[in-house]
Design a protein around this motif. Structure first.
Motif, PDB file in Angstrom:
ATOM      1  N   TRP A   1      -1.175  19.427  18.774  1.00 39.91           N
ATOM      2  CA  TRP A   1      -0.167  18.482  18.272  1.00 39.91           C
ATOM      3  C   TRP A   1       0.610  17.875  19.439  1.00 39.91           C
ATOM      4  N   HIS A   2       0.371  16.617  19.687  1.00 43.02           N
ATOM      5  CA  HIS A   2       1.108  15.931  20.741  1.00 43.02           C
ATOM      6  C   HIS A   2       1.625  14.606  20.203  1.00 43.02           C
ATOM      7  N   CYS A   3       2.623  14.071  20.894  1.00 46.90           N
ATOM      8  CA  CYS A   3       2.929  12.677  20.631  1.00 46.90           C
ATOM      9  C   CYS A   3       2.538  11.872  21.858  1.00 46.90           C
ATOM     10  N   LEU A   4       1.894  10.749  21.619  1.00 44.44           N
ATOM     11  CA  LEU A   4       1.361   9.915  22.698  1.00 44.44           C
ATOM     12  C   LEU A   4       2.077   8.572  22.666  1.00 44.44           C
ATOM     13  N   TYR A   5       2.570   8.172  23.824  1.00 47.65           N
ATOM     14  CA  TYR A   5       3.169   6.843  23.927  1.00 47.65           C
ATOM     15  C   TYR A   5       2.120   5.906  24.497  1.00 47.65           C
TER      16      TYR A   5
ATOM     17  N   GLU B   1      -7.186   5.245  11.950  1.00 44.91           N
ATOM     18  CA  GLU B   1      -8.541   5.777  12.131  1.00 44.91           C
ATOM     19  C   GLU B   1      -8.661   6.706  13.330  1.00 44.91           C
ATOM     20  N   MET B   2      -7.608   6.787  14.117  1.00 44.31           N
ATOM     21  CA  MET B   2      -7.640   7.673  15.288  1.00 44.31           C
ATOM     22  C   MET B   2      -7.766   9.128  14.821  1.00 44.31           C
ATOM     23  N   PRO B   3      -8.671   9.905  15.462  1.00 45.84           N
ATOM     24  CA  PRO B   3      -8.805  11.297  15.043  1.00 45.84           C
ATOM     25  C   PRO B   3      -7.480  12.039  15.194  1.00 45.84           C
ATOM     26  N   GLY B   4      -7.099  12.793  14.168  1.00 46.10           N
ATOM     27  CA  GLY B   4      -5.862  13.566  14.215  1.00 46.10           C
ATOM     28  C   GLY B   4      -4.618  12.757  13.898  1.00 46.10           C
ATOM     29  N   TYR B   5      -4.780  11.464  13.598  1.00 38.72           N
ATOM     30  CA  TYR B   5      -3.617  10.604  13.351  1.00 38.72           C
ATOM     31  C   TYR B   5      -2.696  11.207  12.304  1.00 38.72           C
ATOM     32  N   SER B   6      -1.404  11.252  12.625  1.00 33.71           N
ATOM     33  CA  SER B   6      -0.449  11.760  11.638  1.00 33.71           C
ATOM     34  C   SER B   6       0.586  10.705  11.277  1.00 33.71           C
ATOM     35  N   SER B   7       1.203  10.091  12.288  1.00 35.18           N
ATOM     36  CA  SER B   7       2.156   9.020  11.997  1.00 35.18           C
ATOM     37  C   SER B   7       2.356   8.162  13.238  1.00 35.18           C
ATOM     38  N   LYS B   8       2.986   7.014  13.061  1.00 36.76           N
ATOM     39  CA  LYS B   8       3.281   6.167  14.219  1.00 36.76           C
ATOM     40  C   LYS B   8       4.672   5.562  14.071  1.00 36.76           C
ATOM     41  N   GLU B   9       5.191   5.169  15.215  1.00 36.70           N
ATOM     42  CA  GLU B   9       6.536   4.609  15.233  1.00 36.70           C
ATOM     43  C   GLU B   9       6.570   3.609  16.379  1.00 36.70           C
ATOM     44  N   LYS B  10       7.093   2.407  16.106  1.00 33.13           N
ATOM     45  CA  LYS B  10       7.214   1.406  17.156  1.00 33.13           C
ATOM     46  C   LYS B  10       8.398   1.781  18.033  1.00 33.13           C
TER      47      LYS B  10
ATOM     48  N   LEU C   1       2.588   7.670  18.892  1.00 30.87           N
ATOM     49  CA  LEU C   1       1.618   8.177  17.915  1.00 30.87           C
ATOM     50  C   LEU C   1       1.706   9.690  17.839  1.00 30.87           C
ATOM     51  N   MET C   2       1.804  10.216  16.617  1.00 35.83           N
ATOM     52  CA  MET C   2       1.776  11.667  16.428  1.00 35.83           C
ATOM     53  C   MET C   2       0.357  12.059  16.041  1.00 35.83           C
ATOM     54  N   THR C   3      -0.178  13.042  16.750  1.00 36.14           N
ATOM     55  CA  THR C   3      -1.554  13.436  16.458  1.00 36.14           C
ATOM     56  C   THR C   3      -1.685  14.953  16.375  1.00 36.14           C
ATOM     57  N   SER C   4      -2.612  15.398  15.531  1.00 38.32           N
ATOM     58  CA  SER C   4      -2.889  16.832  15.412  1.00 38.32           C
ATOM     59  C   SER C   4      -4.170  17.184  16.158  1.00 38.32           C
TER      60      SER C   4
ATOM     61  N   ILE D   1      -7.024   1.600  25.634  1.00 34.05           N
ATOM     62  CA  ILE D   1      -5.589   1.598  25.363  1.00 34.05           C
ATOM     63  C   ILE D   1      -4.922   2.563  26.351  1.00 34.05           C
ATOM     64  N   VAL D   2      -3.913   2.061  27.048  1.00 37.72           N
ATOM     65  CA  VAL D   2      -3.282   2.853  28.103  1.00 37.72           C
ATOM     66  C   VAL D   2      -2.273   3.844  27.513  1.00 37.72           C
ATOM     67  N   ILE D   3      -2.471   5.119  27.873  1.00 37.43           N
ATOM     68  CA  ILE D   3      -1.512   6.149  27.449  1.00 37.43           C
ATOM     69  C   ILE D   3      -0.428   6.251  28.518  1.00 37.43           C
ATOM     70  N   GLN D   4       0.803   5.943  28.127  1.00 43.05           N
ATOM     71  CA  GLN D   4       1.883   5.932  29.122  1.00 43.05           C
ATOM     72  C   GLN D   4       2.563   7.272  29.259  1.00 43.05           C
ATOM     73  N   GLY D   5       2.501   8.042  28.193  1.00 41.62           N
ATOM     74  CA  GLY D   5       3.145   9.348  28.269  1.00 41.62           C
ATOM     75  C   GLY D   5       2.699  10.218  27.117  1.00 41.62           C
ATOM     76  N   ARG D   6       2.866  11.498  27.325  1.00 47.28           N
ATOM     77  CA  ARG D   6       2.509  12.429  26.245  1.00 47.28           C
ATOM     78  C   ARG D   6       3.485  13.584  26.253  1.00 47.28           C
ATOM     79  N   GLN D   7       3.630  14.205  25.099  1.00 47.30           N
ATOM     80  CA  GLN D   7       4.549  15.323  24.974  1.00 47.30           C
ATOM     81  C   GLN D   7       4.042  16.250  23.885  1.00 47.30           C
ATOM     82  N   PRO D   8       4.039  17.554  24.166  1.00 52.54           N
ATOM     83  CA  PRO D   8       3.687  18.464  23.065  1.00 52.54           C
ATOM     84  C   PRO D   8       4.799  18.468  22.031  1.00 52.54           C
ATOM     85  N   LEU D   9       4.461  18.651  20.772  1.00 49.14           N
ATOM     86  CA  LEU D   9       5.477  18.681  19.728  1.00 49.14           C
ATOM     87  C   LEU D   9       6.055  20.083  19.594  1.00 49.14           C
ATOM     88  N   GLU D  10       7.321  20.137  19.207  1.00 44.46           N
ATOM     89  CA  GLU D  10       7.930  21.423  18.895  1.00 44.46           C
ATOM     90  C   GLU D  10       7.526  21.819  17.480  1.00 44.46           C
ATOM     91  N   LEU D  11       7.712  23.100  17.196  1.00 41.58           N
ATOM     92  CA  LEU D  11       7.309  23.622  15.897  1.00 41.58           C
ATOM     93  C   LEU D  11       7.943  22.860  14.732  1.00 41.58           C
TER      94      LEU D  11
END
Lengths: 307, 128
Positions: free
Chosen positions: A225-229, A241-250, A258-261, A275-285
């Protein structure tokens, strides 16, 4: 290595006027700490009470330590279990702690008086006090010592840290890890304290509104579970259609969060589309839980609409 | 010594891999000597706030590579690493790090000359 299951729930259902639990299907493996995580009222405490035979399900089967849980279970069944209730009972407020202990230890052949004394000493609990005179934290520590002192195979902890100060909390974490050291004991706990689950759990079970949303190995869960900017290209991208897609926010004029599982697969998918990934962060519980709850709400909404 | 192992939560590398690389480096560099008793799986997991499943996997992998051995009922120890193996293991991590550096350079269109210059500069900085 053959994995043994200490708890098996299959098709367990319980219906009350304002609450429906289940159908629950869940196996808890031996030798691990499994944490049930979920919002209040999702059925965690009721599940514990069913495991102890204190509440009977309307349907389904419960097996604990190889035995079917049904009314009239013998004492020897409970001798192998330690149980810390979410709220301490109030009917024994007039009793001194040591009198309650003297009574309780008769039921447990495995009672280890040295261990009991050691735990009280470690936690700074005076068992000469009346239970009703104890602070919430001290009562909690006393009950925890009581739950562990007979060296149970299976420990059920319902919100164990409730009422504990940070120092006592750390001692509790340490005590529980030491209890698990031998490798064949099992803890099932309910908690909504993120840090507690992170420090203790090997497996995490999400339980939402009476439903089990799955059991996950902790490290696997956090690495998936990460969020990708990402930078939004001109073209229209079917994010769903992205694998693991959970939600998105502009998050900006041309960035989206993008929140992904399924972080690894998502990254591959994004790279394939340049598509360029500018940053990523693991999600908290708690963020993962929020995502799962949102997904669930979405699904039930589309069900009622008949989509 | 094993307490120096650290996890980078931001990294895309799986946890077991991060731990394995660091523990292997401690063993092949001789910082963890032959016969050293490692912590129990549960203790290690507690220290790193990860699951025992992850630590068990690390121990099993390193055991399969002959770097650790487990005595039933006693614990997991650092095994004897012969010098040829030690050299191979010793360089393995370096080779991988170099490859990663090259990859990082290629991502921003570095030429061979630029990469070589960067490498020399890094060496110089280290000497200074």
């Amino acid at each position: 290595m053959e994995e043994q299951q200490v708890i098996r729930l299959s098709g367990v259902k319980l219906t009350r006027e304002h609450f429906q639990l289940g159908p629950l299907n869940l196996n808890v493996p031996q030798g691990y700490i499994t944490a049930i995580v979920g919002p209040n009222g999702s059925g965690k405490s009721t599940t514990f009470r069913m495991l102890l035979g204190l509440v009977q399900p309307d349907d389904g089967e419960i097996e604990v330590l190889g035995q079917a849980v049904k009314p009239g279970l013998g004492v020897d069944y409970k001798q192998q279990i330690g149980y810390l209730e979410e709220n301490a009972p109030s009917h024994d407020h007039g009793l001194r702690a040591k009198d309650k202990t003297a009574f309780a230890r008769h039921w447990y052949p495995g009672w280890d008086v040295n261990r009991y004394r050691e735990l009280l000493h470690l936690f700074g609990v005076d068992d000469g006090l009346k239970l009703g005179k104890m602070s919430k934290g001290m009562r909690r520590k006393y009950e925890l010592a009581m739950a562990i002192a007979h060296d149970p195979e299976l420990l059920l902890l319902d919100e164990p840290s409730s009422g504990l100060d940070p120092l006592a909390w750390r001692k509790m974490i340490d005590v529980l890890h030491r209890h698990m050291e031998r490798g064949d004991r099992t803890i099932l706990m309910a908690s909504h304290i993120v840090e507690e689950v992170k420090r203790l759990a090997d497996f995490i079970v999400f339980m939402i509104h009476g439903q089990v949303m799955g059991i996950y190995e902790k490290d696997e869960l956090f690495s998936s579970w990460h969020c990708l900017y990402v930078q939004v290209p001109d073209a229209n991208i079917p994010w769903e259609e992205m694998p693991g897609y959970s939600s998105k926010e502009k998050t900006g004029s041309n960035t989206v969060k993008l929140m992904t599982s399924a972080a690894q697969q998502s990254e591959v998918w994004l790279q394939e589309r340049n598509i360029v990934i500018q940053g990523r962060q693991p999600l908290e519980l708690d963020e993962i839980l929020a995502e799962l709850m949102a997904q669930r709400a979405l699904h039930s909404a589309s069900r009622t609409k008949g989509v | 010594m094993w307490r120096t192992i650290q996890i980078n939560e931001q990294s895309a590398e799986p946890l077991y891999y991060q731990i394995e690389v660091q523990l292997r480096a401690l063993i092949v560099s001789g910082q963890l000597q032959e016969g050293t008793l490692l912590p129990s799986i549960r203790e290690f997991a507690q220290q790193l706030k990860c699951s025992v499943i992850t630590i068990r996997r690390v121990y099993q992998d390193l055991e399969a590579q002959g770097l650790l051995r487990t005595k039933q009922g006693t614990g997991t120890f650092v095994a004897k690493v012969d010098s040829a193996d030690r050299d191979r293991h010793r360089l393995e991590a370096v080779v991988k790090a170099m490859e990663e550096a090259v990859d990082a350079g290629r991502r921003v269109q570095c030429s061979d000359e630029e990469l070589e210059a960067l490498f020399r500069e890094a060496l110089r900085r280290d000497d200074g």
